[in-house]
Design a protein around this motif. Structure first.
Motif, mmCIF file in Angstrom:
data_model
loop_
_atom_site.group_PDB
_atom_site.id
_atom_site.type_symbol
_atom_site.label_atom_id
_atom_site.label_comp_id
_atom_site.label_asym_id
_atom_site.label_seq_id
_atom_site.Cartn_x
_atom_site.Cartn_y
_atom_site.Cartn_z
ATOM 1 N N LEU A 1 0.826 -1.204 0.000
ATOM 2 C CA LEU A 1 0.000 0.000 0.000
ATOM 3 C C LEU A 1 0.863 1.258 0.000
ATOM 4 O O LEU A 1 0.547 2.240 -0.692
ATOM 5 N N HIS A 2 1.941 1.224 0.761
ATOM 6 C CA HIS A 2 2.858 2.365 0.801
ATOM 7 C C HIS A 2 3.437 2.642 -0.580
ATOM 8 O O HIS A 2 3.505 3.790 -1.033
ATOM 9 N N GLU A 3 3.844 1.591 -1.278
ATOM 10 C CA GLU A 3 4.408 1.759 -2.622
ATOM 11 C C GLU A 3 3.362 2.299 -3.595
ATOM 12 O O GLU A 3 3.652 3.163 -4.420
ATOM 13 N N CYS B 1 -3.191 7.817 1.451
ATOM 14 C CA CYS B 1 -2.369 7.886 2.664
ATOM 15 C C CYS B 1 -2.684 6.709 3.582
ATOM 16 O O CYS B 1 -3.758 6.106 3.487
ATOM 17 N N LEU B 2 -1.755 6.422 4.464
ATOM 18 C CA LEU B 2 -1.930 5.422 5.515
ATOM 19 C C LEU B 2 -1.861 6.130 6.864
ATOM 20 O O LEU B 2 -1.026 7.011 7.071
ATOM 21 N N SER B 3 -2.719 5.730 7.784
ATOM 22 C CA SER B 3 -2.708 6.289 9.137
ATOM 23 C C SER B 3 -2.655 5.153 10.142
ATOM 24 O O SER B 3 -3.400 4.175 10.017
ATOM 25 N N GLY C 1 -6.589 5.769 3.556
ATOM 26 C CA GLY C 1 -7.433 6.806 2.981
ATOM 27 C C GLY C 1 -7.318 6.774 1.464
ATOM 28 O O GLY C 1 -6.205 6.741 0.930
ATOM 29 N N ALA C 2 -8.457 6.774 0.765
ATOM 30 C CA ALA C 2 -8.415 6.601 -0.685
ATOM 31 C C ALA C 2 -9.649 7.219 -1.340
ATOM 32 O O ALA C 2 -10.671 7.457 -0.691
ATOM 33 N N TRP C 3 -9.519 7.452 -2.634
ATOM 34 C CA TRP C 3 -10.681 7.786 -3.459
ATOM 35 C C TRP C 3 -11.241 6.478 -3.999
ATOM 36 O O TRP C 3 -10.531 5.705 -4.648
ATOM 37 N N CYS C 4 -12.503 6.199 -3.678
ATOM 38 C CA CYS C 4 -13.145 4.957 -4.114
ATOM 39 C C CYS C 4 -13.932 5.238 -5.387
ATOM 40 O O CYS C 4 -14.879 6.033 -5.376
ATOM 41 N N ARG C 5 -13.572 4.581 -6.475
ATOM 42 C CA ARG C 5 -14.260 4.808 -7.745
ATOM 43 C C ARG C 5 -15.662 4.220 -7.742
ATOM 44 O O ARG C 5 -16.541 4.716 -8.436
ATOM 45 N N LEU C 6 -15.891 3.174 -6.961
ATOM 46 C CA LEU C 6 -17.232 2.593 -6.877
ATOM 47 C C LEU C 6 -18.204 3.579 -6.244
ATOM 48 O O LEU C 6 -19.330 3.754 -6.732
#
Length: 234
Positions: free
Chosen positions: A141-143, A171-173, A182-187
């Motif tokens: 995920l970091h990569e 990002c990762l928390s 944390g992400a943008w979800c296309r669904l």
């Protein structure tokens, strides 16, 4: 900010630059006045630091010069040692290896009394094989975040319902016992937080995304009520 710290940061800002940096840029970087920059540069020059340039033109370190690092206080050193242990335990293999290498370089130039202090630190963060950090997923995920790669994954929610998602990871928390991605979800067409331990499988799509104003990291942080400027200091 202590004067010693400010002088260290000033030298760090000059180190490795091929072109001169103006006093105004230094003042903005250090968040001090122009008068303070001029005074600090003059003091460093008088003490033998090879800074070339002048007010109104800019400053640069003389080519080939090398400035020794600022010495750490015992508390600062202990913070680095403990931080390295936590990164090795919770940051994934990639960051863990980097933290270990960095600490070895630091310890190589420490005087004996501080080197011994680093060995006496009694705060530990053991690595355990059954934690998610040992699975390699945090590294993946970091990569993906670093390289802006779109991921396709099967995700299982808190009620064990599975769904297929394509996400733009931002990002990762780490919350002291669990991670969120944390992400943008296309669904969903919106920002979402995902628990890495609920990712059933994942694969790179081969597509890359841009960190844009509408759905990039800054927009994500605002959506969760975080100040983007403050978050960079956490």
């Amino acid at each position: 900010m202590r004067r010693a710290d400010r002088l260290f940061l000033l030298i760090h800002a000059l180190r490795g630059r091929r072109q001169a940096i103006t006093a105004q840029q230094l003042a903005q970087t250090l968040e001090v006045s122009l008068r303070t920059v001029y005074r600090d540069v003059a003091d460093l020059q008088r003490s033998g630091v090879p800074i070339e340039g002048e007010a109104g033109v800019g400053y640069v370190l003389r080519k080939g010069s090398d400035i020794p690092p600022l010495m750490f206080s015992p508390d600062e050193l202990e913070a680095l040692v403990v931080g390295t242990r936590f990164v090795r335990a919770f940051g994934g293999e990639r960051l863990g290896a980097g933290a270990t290498a960095a600490l070895l370089k630091i310890e190589a130039v420490l005087p004996p009394e501080l080197k011994e202090r680093s060995r006496r630190t009694r705060i530990f963060a053991p690595k355990l094989g059954d934690r998610i950090e040992a699975s390699g997923l945090i590294d993946v995920l970091h990569e993906a975040i670093s390289e802006g790669r779109v991921l396709r994954m099967t995700y299982r929610d808190g009620e064990s319902r599975s769904s297929q998602r394509e996400i733009e990871p931002l990002c990762l928390s780490f919350w002291g016992g669990s991670w969120t991605l944390g992400a943008w979800c296309r669904l969903r067409g919106d920002f979402r937080n995902f628990r890495p331990d609920r990712i059933v499988d994942h694969a790179a799509t081969g597509e890359r995304f841009q960190d844009g104003a509408e759905r990039g990291l800054t927009a994500y942080l605002r959506s969760v009520g975080a100040d983007p400027a403050a978050a960079e200091q956490v």
